[in-house]
Design a protein around this motif. Structure first.
Motif, PDB file in Angstrom:
ATOM      1  N   PHE A 146     -71.469  32.724  -6.066  1.00  0.00           N
ATOM      2  CA  PHE A 146     -70.419  33.409  -6.820  1.00  0.00           C
ATOM      3  C   PHE A 146     -70.771  33.521  -8.309  1.00  0.00           C
ATOM      4  O   PHE A 146     -70.426  34.519  -8.949  1.00  0.00           O
ATOM      5  CB  PHE A 146     -69.074  32.711  -6.628  1.00  0.00           C
ATOM      6  CG  PHE A 146     -68.379  33.099  -5.363  1.00  0.00           C
ATOM      7  CD1 PHE A 146     -67.928  34.403  -5.174  1.00  0.00           C
ATOM      8  CD2 PHE A 146     -68.177  32.180  -4.350  1.00  0.00           C
ATOM      9  CE1 PHE A 146     -67.295  34.775  -4.002  1.00  0.00           C
ATOM     10  CE2 PHE A 146     -67.537  32.542  -3.179  1.00  0.00           C
ATOM     11  CZ  PHE A 146     -67.093  33.840  -2.993  1.00  0.00           C
ATOM     12  N   LYS A 173     -70.948  36.933 -10.292  1.00  0.00           N
ATOM     13  CA  LYS A 173     -70.235  37.090 -11.566  1.00  0.00           C
ATOM     14  C   LYS A 173     -71.161  37.587 -12.664  1.00  0.00           C
ATOM     15  O   LYS A 173     -70.823  38.534 -13.399  1.00  0.00           O
ATOM     16  CB  LYS A 173     -69.606  35.754 -11.980  1.00  0.00           C
ATOM     17  CG  LYS A 173     -68.829  35.820 -13.295  1.00  0.00           C
ATOM     18  CD  LYS A 173     -68.232  34.482 -13.657  1.00  0.00           C
ATOM     19  CE  LYS A 173     -69.290  33.506 -14.127  1.00  0.00           C
ATOM     20  NZ  LYS A 173     -68.693  32.253 -14.664  1.00  0.00           N
ATOM     21  N   PHE A 209     -67.158  40.650   0.228  1.00  0.00           N
ATOM     22  CA  PHE A 209     -66.650  40.630  -1.149  1.00  0.00           C
ATOM     23  C   PHE A 209     -67.545  41.455  -2.070  1.00  0.00           C
ATOM     24  O   PHE A 209     -67.058  42.288  -2.844  1.00  0.00           O
ATOM     25  CB  PHE A 209     -66.580  39.179  -1.638  1.00  0.00           C
ATOM     26  CG  PHE A 209     -66.155  39.033  -3.073  1.00  0.00           C
ATOM     27  CD1 PHE A 209     -64.844  39.291  -3.457  1.00  0.00           C
ATOM     28  CD2 PHE A 209     -67.062  38.628  -4.029  1.00  0.00           C
ATOM     29  CE1 PHE A 209     -64.449  39.159  -4.783  1.00  0.00           C
ATOM     30  CE2 PHE A 209     -66.692  38.494  -5.362  1.00  0.00           C
ATOM     31  CZ  PHE A 209     -65.367  38.753  -5.738  1.00  0.00           C
ATOM     32  N   TYR A 246     -58.724  30.306  -0.380  1.00  0.00           N
ATOM     33  CA  TYR A 246     -59.824  30.802  -1.213  1.00  0.00           C
ATOM     34  C   TYR A 246     -60.138  32.266  -0.884  1.00  0.00           C
ATOM     35  O   TYR A 246     -60.368  33.080  -1.781  1.00  0.00           O
ATOM     36  CB  TYR A 246     -61.081  29.954  -1.000  1.00  0.00           C
ATOM     37  CG  TYR A 246     -61.082  28.642  -1.752  1.00  0.00           C
ATOM     38  CD1 TYR A 246     -60.932  28.606  -3.129  1.00  0.00           C
ATOM     39  CD2 TYR A 246     -61.254  27.429  -1.075  1.00  0.00           C
ATOM     40  CE1 TYR A 246     -60.935  27.406  -3.814  1.00  0.00           C
ATOM     41  CE2 TYR A 246     -61.254  26.224  -1.764  1.00  0.00           C
ATOM     42  CZ  TYR A 246     -61.094  26.216  -3.126  1.00  0.00           C
ATOM     43  OH  TYR A 246     -61.098  25.035  -3.807  1.00  0.00           O
ATOM     44  N   ILE A 277     -59.691  35.786  -3.481  1.00  0.00           N
ATOM     45  CA  ILE A 277     -60.691  36.748  -3.967  1.00  0.00           C
ATOM     46  C   ILE A 277     -60.576  38.121  -3.323  1.00  0.00           C
ATOM     47  O   ILE A 277     -61.146  39.087  -3.826  1.00  0.00           O
ATOM     48  CB  ILE A 277     -62.128  36.208  -3.778  1.00  0.00           C
ATOM     49  CG1 ILE A 277     -62.468  36.017  -2.296  1.00  0.00           C
ATOM     50  CG2 ILE A 277     -62.322  34.915  -4.552  1.00  0.00           C
ATOM     51  CD1 ILE A 277     -63.924  35.662  -2.042  1.00  0.00           C
ATOM     52  N   SER A 309     -55.246  30.728  -9.707  1.00  0.00           N
ATOM     53  CA  SER A 309     -56.223  31.807  -9.534  1.00  0.00           C
ATOM     54  C   SER A 309     -55.636  32.903  -8.651  1.00  0.00           C
ATOM     55  O   SER A 309     -55.792  34.095  -8.930  1.00  0.00           O
ATOM     56  CB  SER A 309     -57.513  31.278  -8.908  1.00  0.00           C
ATOM     57  OG  SER A 309     -58.177  30.374  -9.768  1.00  0.00           O
ATOM     58  N   ASN A 331     -55.032  36.605 -10.027  1.00  0.00           N
ATOM     59  CA  ASN A 331     -55.721  37.715  -9.352  1.00  0.00           C
ATOM     60  C   ASN A 331     -54.726  38.748  -8.825  1.00  0.00           C
ATOM     61  O   ASN A 331     -54.960  39.959  -8.917  1.00  0.00           O
ATOM     62  CB  ASN A 331     -56.573  37.188  -8.196  1.00  0.00           C
ATOM     63  CG  ASN A 331     -57.779  36.400  -8.675  1.00  0.00           C
ATOM     64  OD1 ASN A 331     -58.067  36.346  -9.865  1.00  0.00           O
ATOM     65  ND2 ASN A 331     -58.485  35.779  -7.749  1.00  0.00           N
ATOM     66  N   ILE A 351     -60.995  39.051 -11.337  1.00  0.00           N
ATOM     67  CA  ILE A 351     -60.996  38.210 -10.138  1.00  0.00           C
ATOM     68  C   ILE A 351     -61.499  36.832 -10.514  1.00  0.00           C
ATOM     69  O   ILE A 351     -62.654  36.669 -10.928  1.00  0.00           O
ATOM     70  CB  ILE A 351     -61.892  38.798  -9.031  1.00  0.00           C
ATOM     71  CG1 ILE A 351     -61.456  40.226  -8.692  1.00  0.00           C
ATOM     72  CG2 ILE A 351     -61.827  37.912  -7.784  1.00  0.00           C
ATOM     73  CD1 ILE A 351     -62.417  40.945  -7.780  1.00  0.00           C
ATOM     74  N   ILE A 410     -62.497  33.125  -9.320  1.00  0.00           N
ATOM     75  CA  ILE A 410     -62.904  32.373  -8.135  1.00  0.00           C
ATOM     76  C   ILE A 410     -62.354  30.962  -8.294  1.00  0.00           C
ATOM     77  O   ILE A 410     -62.677  30.264  -9.241  1.00  0.00           O
ATOM     78  CB  ILE A 410     -64.437  32.319  -7.996  1.00  0.00           C
ATOM     79  CG1 ILE A 410     -65.038  33.721  -8.114  1.00  0.00           C
ATOM     80  CG2 ILE A 410     -64.816  31.676  -6.669  1.00  0.00           C
ATOM     81  CD1 ILE A 410     -64.563  34.708  -7.087  1.00  0.00           C
TER      82      ILE A 410
END
Length: 299
Positions: free
Chosen positions: A76, A80, A115, A150, A154, A190, A194, A293, A295
């Protein structure tokens, strides 16, 4: 899961040779093949091996989970960095690389592929890619655990806005089981942050405002974490921009900058300032879009 790789790391960390770890449980060659992922062993033999290296099953599975989380964080963080630097050709290479590893269905690696594909399509077409497989998975799991939370965190932006809104209620309810764990409490914020960003993307300001209200309530209930407080204040500023209240937006965002300086959060302050500058210049543009977004398990 990297059962054999984790065992090998434990053995080496204990300073034990193959012969010592194998004991009377396996031959040296059998243990070597297991450690190098060339063969499997029975559960009874594996428990004996853990005893041979003076490691409890609880300690082993804790270390195994740490290994898996570190691997996910690396992927991730890579995504990113590529997104932030607009290296979408490298993202496409990453997708090919992950697919070549033939990840198991519903494994974390398979969801990372989906993703990254969604991020690529969003950049090219300026609209989210529908991911029915992700939605199907979340709906079929009756009792969400950490992994499902999780995943929802995302992928909220890929669903239609009504689905994201409805699933948010499920996520909040399920997350209550984990809120005594700081990392999982951070995950809840998060999810809310998001979703707030996704609702703004779809121009559903009513849902965005409701999400901010939930966010504030959760902050008041239980958290000493600084990052959620910063995000909440900044999101209040962003929402003020969407309502064309520029002075109010400036007040909220400047509070965030002051708190970052107080806690010496230099990198976070720079990121917030970049976003503030973009919003202050673009909030009157009807075509302006931003999607953030977070994580949940990455700082």
């Amino acid at each position: 899961m990297n059962y054999s790789k984790t065992f090998k790391k434990i053995r080496i960390a204990k300073g034990m040779k193959l012969k010592e770890a194998a004991g009377n449980t396996l031959s040296i060659s059998q243990l070597s093949r297991f450690e190098n992922e060339q063969s499997m062993i029975s559960i009874d033999s594996f428990i004996e091996l853990l005893t041979n290296v003076n490691t409890s099953p609880e300690e082993y599975f804790y270390l195994l989970r740490q290994e898996e989380e570190n691997e996910l964080k690396n992927y991730f963080n890579r995504v990113k960095n590529l997104v932030n630097n607009k290296k979408y050709d490298k993202l496409e290479e990453l997708v090919i690389d992950l697919k070549n590893q033939k990840p198991a269905s519903n494994s974390w690696m398979s969801f990372i592929v989906l993703f990254v594909e969604s991020i690529i399509v969003l950049d090219k077409e300026k609209k989210p890619l529908n991911q029915p497989r992700v939605l199907s998975y979340l709906i079929q799991v009756e009792d969400w655990g950490e992994m499902e939370l999780y995943i929802y965190a995302i992928f909220g932006f890929v669903f239609d806005v009504e689905t994201t809104y409805l699933l948010m209620k499920t996520a909040i309810k399920k997350s209550r089981l984990y809120q005594s764990i700081p990392q999982d409490l951070k995950l809840l914020f998060s999810i809310l942050s998001n979703n707030f960003s996704a609702f703004l993307l779809h121009k559903r300001y009513d849902y965005a405002e409701e999400t901010l209200a939930i966010y504030e309530k959760k902050l008041l209930e239980n958290t000493l974490l600084i990052e959620p407080h910063l995000d909440f204040l900044f999101n209040k500023g962003i929402f003020a921009f969407t309502q064309k209240r520029e002075e109010e937006a400036k007040v909220y965002c400047e509070q965030v900058f002051e708190l970052c300086r107080l806690f010496k959060l230099t990198e976070q302050e720079e990121n917030y300032k970049k976003r503030y500058l973009i919003w202050s210049k673009s909030y009157l543009d009807p075509d302006f879009q931003e999607l953030i977004i977070k994580i949940g398990f990455i700082s």
